[in-house]
Design an enzyme around this catalytic site. Structure first.
Site, PDB file in Angstrom:
ATOM      1  N   LYS A 164      43.014  35.684  30.003  1.00 29.75           N
ATOM      2  CA  LYS A 164      43.005  37.108  30.368  1.00 29.75           C
ATOM      3  C   LYS A 164      44.051  37.896  29.564  1.00 29.75           C
ATOM      4  O   LYS A 164      44.941  37.304  28.917  1.00 29.75           O
ATOM      5  CB  LYS A 164      43.236  37.224  31.882  1.00 29.75           C
TER       6      LYS A 164
ATOM      7  N   TYR B 115      31.922  40.599  36.403  1.00 30.16           N
ATOM      8  CA  TYR B 115      32.473  40.389  37.751  1.00 30.16           C
ATOM      9  C   TYR B 115      31.612  41.057  38.840  1.00 30.16           C
ATOM     10  O   TYR B 115      32.129  41.368  39.917  1.00 30.16           O
ATOM     11  CB  TYR B 115      33.912  40.897  37.819  1.00 30.16           C
TER      12      TYR B 115
ATOM     13  N   PHE C 158      39.308  44.808  45.625  1.00 33.73           N
ATOM     14  CA  PHE C 158      40.091  44.659  44.400  1.00 33.73           C
ATOM     15  C   PHE C 158      39.263  44.858  43.127  1.00 33.73           C
ATOM     16  O   PHE C 158      39.785  44.733  42.027  1.00 33.73           O
ATOM     17  CB  PHE C 158      40.783  43.285  44.365  1.00 33.73           C
TER      18      PHE C 158
ATOM     19  N   ARG D 217      39.250  24.198  36.809  1.00 43.12           N
ATOM     20  CA  ARG D 217      39.794  24.877  38.000  1.00 43.12           C
ATOM     21  C   ARG D 217      41.100  24.208  38.441  1.00 43.12           C
ATOM     22  O   ARG D 217      42.031  24.884  38.881  1.00 43.12           O
ATOM     23  CB  ARG D 217      38.769  24.844  39.146  1.00 43.12           C
TER      24      ARG D 217
ATOM     25  N   THR E 263      44.231  31.034  42.719  1.00 47.49           N
ATOM     26  CA  THR E 263      44.068  32.420  42.251  1.00 47.49           C
ATOM     27  C   THR E 263      45.393  33.172  42.266  1.00 47.49           C
ATOM     28  O   THR E 263      45.725  33.894  41.326  1.00 47.49           O
ATOM     29  CB  THR E 263      43.050  33.154  43.162  1.00 47.49           C
TER      30      THR E 263
ATOM     31  N   ARG F  32      48.301  28.815  35.994  1.00 46.51           N
ATOM     32  CA  ARG F  32      48.703  30.038  36.698  1.00 46.51           C
ATOM     33  C   ARG F  32      50.147  29.963  37.185  1.00 46.51           C
ATOM     34  O   ARG F  32      50.871  30.958  37.145  1.00 46.51           O
ATOM     35  CB  ARG F  32      47.715  30.341  37.827  1.00 46.51           C
TER      36      ARG F  32
ATOM     37  N   ASN G 289      46.510  37.082  36.388  1.00 46.86           N
ATOM     38  CA  ASN G 289      46.638  35.657  36.696  1.00 46.86           C
ATOM     39  C   ASN G 289      46.165  34.729  35.570  1.00 46.86           C
ATOM     40  O   ASN G 289      45.703  33.625  35.799  1.00 46.86           O
ATOM     41  CB  ASN G 289      45.995  35.320  38.050  1.00 46.86           C
TER      42      ASN G 289
ATOM     43  N   HIS H 114      40.529  32.842  33.728  1.00 46.08           N
ATOM     44  CA  HIS H 114      39.326  32.768  34.564  1.00 46.08           C
ATOM     45  C   HIS H 114      38.650  31.443  34.276  1.00 46.08           C
ATOM     46  O   HIS H 114      38.667  30.972  33.132  1.00 46.08           O
ATOM     47  CB  HIS H 114      38.344  33.903  34.230  1.00 46.08           C
TER      48      HIS H 114
ATOM     49  N   GLU I  52      27.575  32.376  33.181  1.00 46.23           N
ATOM     50  CA  GLU I  52      28.736  32.950  32.471  1.00 46.23           C
ATOM     51  C   GLU I  52      28.756  32.533  30.991  1.00 46.23           C
ATOM     52  O   GLU I  52      29.130  33.332  30.135  1.00 46.23           O
ATOM     53  CB  GLU I  52      30.022  32.541  33.186  1.00 46.23           C
TER      54      GLU I  52
END
Ligand code: RTP
Ligand code: MG
Length: 141
Positions: A11, A51, A59, A87, A93, A104, A114, A117, A128
């Protein structure tokens, strides 16, 4: 476990921190291979579409604004159990809740900024990957 592909995004906060290479090293250290990659500036429409599942969440606006705040690095990761493995490497998150040693925990500043993704299931991974690499060459190896 089966060989899977998953979509990963570094990100804008992590790109700005110049830690793309450090994050790639985590993927490679866990046996995940980068099989496609592109650096890009998302448009508002692209971020909203990507998203879309979160459209009704409070949010959503902040998430989209953040995702277009600077360039992102998008990649497809391939390997055994790649979806869950990525993950795990990412951590929770909210970086305050992320396990020590996760991406993270080490690179994220907040639940919004964060760092990464990662697709959360086989179905979302397929959607995706196709979103960012439609008909593009993926160098499975
Ligand atoms: P991601 O989709 O980015 O990999 O993150 P995730 O699965 O861990 O979290 P998800 O529930 O899918 O949420 C997507 C992104 O929205 C932001 N978020 N903010 N303020 C909040 O309560 C909140 N909850 C989620 C995060 O930036 C999260 O990565
Ligand atoms: Mg998610």
């Amino acid at each position: 476990m089966a060989i899977e592909r998953t979509l990963s995004i570094i990100k804008p906060d992590a790109v700005a921190k110049n830690v793309i290479g450090q994050i790639y090293a985590r993927f490679e250290g866990a046996g995940l291979k980068v099989v496609a990659a592109r650096m890009m500036q998302l448009s508002q429409a692209e971020a909203e579409a990507f998203y879309a599942v979160h459209k009704a969440r409070p949010f959503f606006g902040d998430l989209v604004k953040f995702m277009i705040s600077g360039p992102v690095m998008v990649q497809v990761l391939e390997g055994e159990g790649a979806i869950a493995k990525n993950r795990e490497l990412m951590g929770a998150t909210d970086p305050k809740k992320a396990d020590k040693g996760t991406i993270r925990a080490d690179f994220a500043d907040s639940i919004d900024a964060n760092a990464v993704h990662g697709s959360d299931a086989a179905e979302t991974a397929a959607v995706e990957v196709a979103f960012f690499f439609p008909g593009m060459q993926i160098c499975s190896r």
